[in-house]
Design a protein around this motif. Structure first.
Motif, PDB file in Angstrom:
ATOM      1  N   PRO A   1       0.821  -1.209   0.000  1.00 14.17           N
ATOM      2  CA  PRO A   1       0.000   0.000   0.000  1.00 14.17           C
ATOM      3  C   PRO A   1       0.855   1.260   0.000  1.00 14.17           C
ATOM      4  CG  PRO A   1      -0.843  -1.591   1.580  1.00 14.17           C
ATOM      5  CD  PRO A   1       0.461  -2.132   1.096  1.00 14.17           C
ATOM      6  N   ALA A   2       0.496   2.209  -0.853  1.00 12.66           N
ATOM      7  CA  ALA A   2       1.139   3.525  -0.972  1.00 12.66           C
ATOM      8  C   ALA A   2       2.463   3.488  -1.714  1.00 12.66           C
ATOM      9  CB  ALA A   2       1.346   4.178   0.393  1.00 12.66           C
ATOM     10  N   ALA A   3       2.907   2.314  -2.171  1.00 11.50           N
ATOM     11  CA  ALA A   3       4.244   2.193  -2.753  1.00 11.50           C
ATOM     12  C   ALA A   3       4.434   3.052  -3.996  1.00 11.50           C
ATOM     13  CB  ALA A   3       4.546   0.728  -3.081  1.00 11.50           C
ATOM     14  N   SER A   4       3.403   3.183  -4.820  1.00 14.13           N
ATOM     15  CA  SER A   4       3.591   3.819  -6.125  1.00 14.13           C
ATOM     16  C   SER A   4       3.757   5.329  -6.042  1.00 14.13           C
ATOM     17  CB  SER A   4       2.414   3.493  -7.051  1.00 14.13           C
ATOM     18  OG  SER A   4       1.222   4.107  -6.599  1.00 14.13           O
ATOM     19  N   SER A   5       3.358   5.936  -4.938  1.00 18.21           N
ATOM     20  CA  SER A   5       3.378   7.400  -4.858  1.00 18.21           C
ATOM     21  C   SER A   5       4.663   7.949  -4.258  1.00 18.21           C
ATOM     22  CB  SER A   5       2.196   7.890  -4.007  1.00 18.21           C
ATOM     23  OG  SER A   5       0.979   7.368  -4.473  1.00 18.21           O
ATOM     24  N   ILE A   6       5.480   7.117  -3.634  1.00 10.90           N
ATOM     25  CA  ILE A   6       6.650   7.601  -2.892  1.00 10.90           C
ATOM     26  C   ILE A   6       7.702   8.142  -3.859  1.00 10.90           C
ATOM     27  CG2 ILE A   6       8.437   7.012  -1.218  1.00 10.90           C
ATOM     28  CD1 ILE A   6       6.722   4.563  -0.453  1.00 10.90           C
ATOM     29  N   PRO A   7       8.144   9.386  -3.709  1.00 13.47           N
ATOM     30  CA  PRO A   7       9.229   9.886  -4.566  1.00 13.47           C
ATOM     31  C   PRO A   7      10.477   9.021  -4.424  1.00 13.47           C
ATOM     32  CG  PRO A   7       8.160  11.707  -3.410  1.00 13.47           C
ATOM     33  CD  PRO A   7       7.607  10.442  -2.809  1.00 13.47           C
ATOM     34  N   ALA A   8      11.176   8.849  -5.528  1.00 15.09           N
ATOM     35  CA  ALA A   8      12.330   7.965  -5.546  1.00 15.09           C
ATOM     36  C   ALA A   8      13.398   8.377  -4.539  1.00 15.09           C
ATOM     37  CB  ALA A   8      12.931   7.938  -6.951  1.00 15.09           C
ATOM     38  N   ALA A   9      13.539   9.685  -4.296  1.00 13.45           N
ATOM     39  CA  ALA A   9      14.601  10.186  -3.417  1.00 13.45           C
ATOM     40  C   ALA A   9      14.186  10.242  -1.947  1.00 13.45           C
ATOM     41  CB  ALA A   9      15.044  11.573  -3.889  1.00 13.45           C
ATOM     42  N   ASP A  10      12.966   9.851  -1.627  1.00 10.94           N
ATOM     43  CA  ASP A  10      12.463   9.918  -0.257  1.00 10.94           C
ATOM     44  C   ASP A  10      12.909   8.683   0.532  1.00 10.94           C
ATOM     45  OD1 ASP A  10      10.470   9.628   2.000  1.00 10.94           O
ATOM     46  OD2 ASP A  10       9.660  11.448   1.085  1.00 10.94           O
TER      47      ASP A  10
ATOM     48  N   PHE B   1       1.323  15.164  -5.077  1.00 13.86           N
ATOM     49  CA  PHE B   1       0.333  14.101  -4.921  1.00 13.86           C
ATOM     50  C   PHE B   1       0.673  13.231  -3.706  1.00 13.86           C
ATOM     51  CE2 PHE B   1      -1.276   9.810  -6.183  1.00 13.86           C
ATOM     52  CZ  PHE B   1      -2.622  10.118  -6.295  1.00 13.86           C
ATOM     53  N   TYR B   2       1.951  12.917  -3.527  1.00 16.90           N
ATOM     54  CA  TYR B   2       2.382  12.106  -2.386  1.00 16.90           C
ATOM     55  C   TYR B   2       2.107  12.835  -1.078  1.00 16.90           C
ATOM     56  CZ  TYR B   2       5.540   9.656   0.814  1.00 16.90           C
ATOM     57  OH  TYR B   2       6.068   8.976   1.875  1.00 16.90           O
ATOM     58  N   TYR B   3       2.475  14.131  -1.027  1.00 20.90           N
ATOM     59  CA  TYR B   3       2.243  14.897   0.199  1.00 20.90           C
ATOM     60  C   TYR B   3       0.749  15.051   0.493  1.00 20.90           C
ATOM     61  CZ  TYR B   3       7.164  16.250  -0.244  1.00 20.90           C
ATOM     62  OH  TYR B   3       8.525  16.241  -0.352  1.00 20.90           O
ATOM     63  N   ALA B   4      -0.073  14.997  -0.551  1.00 20.93           N
ATOM     64  CA  ALA B   4      -1.524  15.129  -0.362  1.00 20.93           C
ATOM     65  C   ALA B   4      -2.180  13.843   0.119  1.00 20.93           C
ATOM     66  CB  ALA B   4      -2.172  15.580  -1.670  1.00 20.93           C
ATOM     67  N   GLY B   5      -1.399  12.780   0.226  1.00 17.45           N
ATOM     68  CA  GLY B   5      -1.934  11.507   0.712  1.00 17.45           C
ATOM     69  C   GLY B   5      -1.663  10.341  -0.207  1.00 17.45           C
ATOM     70  N   GLY B   6      -1.301  10.618  -1.470  1.00 15.45           N
ATOM     71  CA  GLY B   6      -0.929   9.556  -2.392  1.00 15.45           C
ATOM     72  C   GLY B   6      -2.100   8.732  -2.894  1.00 15.45           C
ATOM     73  N   LEU B   7      -1.774   7.601  -3.479  1.00 12.90           N
ATOM     74  CA  LEU B   7      -2.797   6.803  -4.155  1.00 12.90           C
ATOM     75  C   LEU B   7      -3.816   6.224  -3.180  1.00 12.90           C
ATOM     76  CD1 LEU B   7      -3.353   6.026  -7.135  1.00 12.90           C
ATOM     77  CD2 LEU B   7      -2.532   3.753  -6.557  1.00 12.90           C
ATOM     78  N   ARG B   8      -3.375   5.843  -1.979  1.00 12.37           N
ATOM     79  CA  ARG B   8      -4.351   5.328  -1.001  1.00 12.37           C
ATOM     80  C   ARG B   8      -5.395   6.397  -0.703  1.00 12.37           C
ATOM     81  NH1 ARG B   8      -2.277   4.559   4.048  1.00 12.37           N
ATOM     82  NH2 ARG B   8      -3.907   3.089   4.665  1.00 12.37           N
ATOM     83  N   ALA B   9      -4.968   7.639  -0.560  1.00 15.65           N
ATOM     84  CA  ALA B   9      -5.902   8.729  -0.282  1.00 15.65           C
ATOM     85  C   ALA B   9      -6.870   8.908  -1.439  1.00 15.65           C
ATOM     86  CB  ALA B   9      -5.133  10.016  -0.015  1.00 15.65           C
ATOM     87  N   LEU B  10      -6.350   8.883  -2.662  1.00 16.36           N
ATOM     88  CA  LEU B  10      -7.231   9.013  -3.823  1.00 16.36           C
ATOM     89  C   LEU B  10      -8.266   7.890  -3.848  1.00 16.36           C
ATOM     90  CD1 LEU B  10      -6.575  10.098  -7.375  1.00 16.36           C
ATOM     91  CD2 LEU B  10      -7.274   7.728  -7.088  1.00 16.36           C
ATOM     92  N   MET B  11      -7.831   6.667  -3.531  1.00 15.61           N
ATOM     93  CA  MET B  11      -8.773   5.544  -3.583  1.00 15.61           C
ATOM     94  C   MET B  11      -9.865   5.652  -2.520  1.00 15.61           C
ATOM     95  SD  MET B  11      -6.685   2.142  -4.830  1.00 15.61           S
ATOM     96  CE  MET B  11      -5.222   2.244  -3.800  1.00 15.61           C
ATOM     97  N   THR B  12      -9.599   6.348  -1.413  1.00 13.29           N
ATOM     98  CA  THR B  12     -10.661   6.524  -0.406  1.00 13.29           C
ATOM     99  C   THR B  12     -11.814   7.347  -0.962  1.00 13.29           C
ATOM    100  OG1 THR B  12      -9.684   8.530   0.581  1.00 13.29           O
ATOM    101  CG2 THR B  12      -9.008   6.388   1.503  1.00 13.29           C
ATOM    102  N   ARG B  13     -11.560   8.135  -1.975  1.00 12.80           N
ATOM    103  CA  ARG B  13     -12.615   8.933  -2.595  1.00 12.80           C
ATOM    104  C   ARG B  13     -13.338   8.177  -3.704  1.00 12.80           C
ATOM    105  NH1 ARG B  13     -10.391  15.163  -1.942  1.00 12.80           N
ATOM    106  NH2 ARG B  13     -11.070  15.154   0.237  1.00 12.80           N
ATOM    107  N   LEU B  14     -12.882   6.980  -3.970  1.00 14.05           N
ATOM    108  CA  LEU B  14     -13.462   6.184  -5.052  1.00 14.05           C
ATOM    109  C   LEU B  14     -14.116   4.904  -4.540  1.00 14.05           C
ATOM    110  CD1 LEU B  14     -10.430   6.424  -7.532  1.00 14.05           C
ATOM    111  CD2 LEU B  14     -12.576   7.707  -7.706  1.00 14.05           C
TER     112      LEU B  14
END
Length: 580
Positions: A222-231, A325-338
């Motif tokens: 979960p959340a893996a795809s949104s993490i910036p590479a340098a983080d 997008f990551y700081y806004a919550g990332g893909l998990r956050a987006l999916m909560t709206r769907l």
């Protein structure tokens, strides 16, 4: 995450190589010991392949040389043994004519690497556009427990206080340079500021689209795809993925349990909501069909009518990038709206359902991840058009083009090759207006060859200097997921295969109506039949090798551009190799 250890050590796949008391297994054990290993490295320990698509010429994967060590650490911590297997890197920016020509080669390599080696599960390291679908296609066909580690987006770019998005701003500022609005020194400064860390494109291009799809399908943590590479969170995710794959082996959690019709539907929903790359259509159809799910263009079109774009990320969005997008919550956050659109009971690599993995996720910035009541675009990212120019379908990204082209009629300006088009666009005397439909053909899967990203045809310099920044363009090619504009793509069948696009002539009127999903040329059937008698197929691009095989077996864009002999249903599944 759950761990339900249902597999015994003596039933590990790798035990077939190491456990027997015979001469062949003696050879396996002795050669492992030659590399400094000892029996405790393979006895009762899952052997975990790490498919690493690092190379010296792939900037998206520069950090994989280090991240593989984090994955290795996680595997060892969980009681597995890591085996790194390098694979084709597919550097999007450098491979010519296009990495799409080699996506299926990577898929075949992954499948055969896993089938032929003594491994029990696999960590897939990818992210640069075609590596994600290539890795997933191969892993699905191999059938071993698999987890995907996304490369992550690079940090946002910068030039003179302006935030730069890879790809999208390259096209934007190139037009400004052609128009004479920025200098060569400005251009060089943009080159140095637009890509300033490792990682893939930080717009919602094909890389971010495909890693998001892979997460939505349940193949990443979960959340893996949104993490910036340098983080630093990316390092922790890599180690956690290494730990998790060991548990997946014990649980026998294989791709066929994860990539179900529910998972595919979830991936399409997320793709639409993120303002996905048009390339998602081709890759997802191929991935779904490898898993035995008969996906078609209509699945995307229906989802597009129902799911709005809510990720305000360039190029469909106007302001933000993947870091935001990551700081806004990332893909998990987006999916909560769907959640009303998602099938929350779909299983993921965690062993939990998608719904369970979304617990606790929240949106931290309503402007970056919009509520459904305030979307970036009312309908989804893509629309599928049909008509006598593309009877098997083509795609357009309405959210990323000037609305005046949603219903438009204009004369065709036809080019038979990229070289012809490139030579013409800088001609100040070119007979073209902003109402023309620029057409590039013979650049599909066969004609390209490999279907290059040439579908965002440059606007003629004559028009750029007049202030024109969008016009209708049509091709059987693809375009970069970072591109934008009124580009109609993937026309099928392609011109090189005898599709009707091959019969179009300069001056013919083309009509597009996105609301009605129509694309047609105003040419009579009788005239088209007459033109067909005069048409000559282009010469094959290859006479030997992989390119020849590609041309013999590649399917059209509407069918995912997979090889016919790799799709599920072509023949019986390949069994385990004999190891006598």
């Amino acid at each position: 995450m759950t761990t339900n250890k249902s597999k015994s050590p003596d039933s590990l796949r790798s035990a077939r190589w190491y456990a027997p008391d015979d001469l062949r297994a003696f050879g396996h054990r002795s050669r492992a010991m030659q590399m400094g290993r000892e029996p405790s490295d393979w006895e009762a320990r899952p052997q975990i392949a790490i498919i690493n698509t690092w190379s010296d010429i792939n900037p998206c994967h520069t950090h994989f040389k280090h991240r593989v060590e984090d994955i290795r650490r996680g595997i060892l911590e969980a009681g597995g043994f890591p085996i790194e297997l390098p694979a084709l890197s597919l550097a999007e920016n450098f491979v010519k004519p296009t990495t799409m020509l080699y996506r299926n080669m990577l898929a075949m390599e992954v499948e055969e690497l896993l089938r032929s080696h003594p491994v029990d599960g696999v960590v897939l390291m990818g992210g640069c556009d075609k590596t994600t679908p290539g890795l997933v296609l191969g892993a699905v066909s191999a059938g071993l427990p698999a987890i995907f580690v996304p490369a992550g987006p690079m940090l946002r770019g910068n030039w003179q206080g302006n935030v730069l998005g890879s790809g999208s701003d390259a096209w934007k500022y190139w037009d400004e340079r052609r128009a004479g609005n920025i200098s060569r020194d400005d251009w060089i400064a943009i080159e140095g500021g637009i890509a300033r860390s490792y990682g893939h494109c930080m717009t919602m291009g094909t890389a971010s689209t495909m890693t998001a799809i892979t997460e939505a399908m349940g193949l990443t943590l979960p959340a893996a795809s949104s993490i910036p590479a340098a983080d630093a969170n990316h390092i922790r995710m890599c180690a956690a993925s290494g730990r998790r794959i060991v548990s997946m082996v014990w649980e026998e959690l294989t791709p066929d349990r994860i990539i179900t019709s529910s998972a595919v539907n979830n991936a399409v929903t997320v793709a639409m909501a993120t303002g996905c790359s048009t390339n998602a259509v081709i890759h997802m159809i191929a991935m779904a069909r490898r898993a035995g799910i008969d996906m078609t263009l209509e699945d995307f079109d229906q989802a597009s009518r129902d799911i709005p774009v809510i990720a305000n990320v360039r190029p469909s969005g106007k302001h933000y990038l993947m870091e935001d997008f990551y700081y806004a919550g990332g893909l998990r956050a987006l999916m909560t709206r769907l959640t009303d659109y998602l099938e929350l009971n779909a299983l993921t690599v965690t062993g939990e359902t998608l719904g369970e993995t979304l617990q606790g996720a929240e949106v931290f910035n309503d402007e970056v991840i919009r509520p459904l009541s305030n979307p970036v675009y009312r309908e989804g990212s893509l629309a599928v058009l049909r008509g006598n120019l593309a009877p098997d379908g083509c795609v357009i990204k309405p959210a990323a083009c000037d609305p005046r082209f949603h219903n438009h009629t204009g004369p065709a300006l036809v080019f038979d090759s990229y070289a012809e088009m490139k030579a013409a666009i800088d001609d100040e005397d070119l007979d073209v207006t902003a109402d023309h439909v620029m057409v590039l053909r013979n650049v599909g899967p066969l004609g390209g060859p490999g279907m290059p990203e040439w579908g965002m045809l440059p606007i003629p310099t004559k028009l750029v200097k007049q202030g024109v920044r969008d016009m209708l363009r049509l091709s059987d090619a693809r375009m970069s997921g970072t591109s934008y504009g009124a580009c109609i793509l993937h026309a099928a069948p392609e011109a090189a295969a005898g599709g009707p696009l091959a019969l179009l002539r300069t001056g013919d009127l083309i009509h597009i109506n996105i609301a009605e999903r129509r694309l047609s040329m105003e040419v009579s059937d009788d005239e088209l039949a007459r033109r067909r008698t005069e048409w000559t197929p282009p010469k094959p691009a290859f006479s030997r090798g992989y390119g020849w095989m590609f041309a013999q077996h590649i399917k059209q864009a509407n069918e995912g551009c997979d090889f016919d002999f790799l799709e599920t249903g072509f023949g019986p599944a390949v069994g385990e190799p004999d190891i006598y």
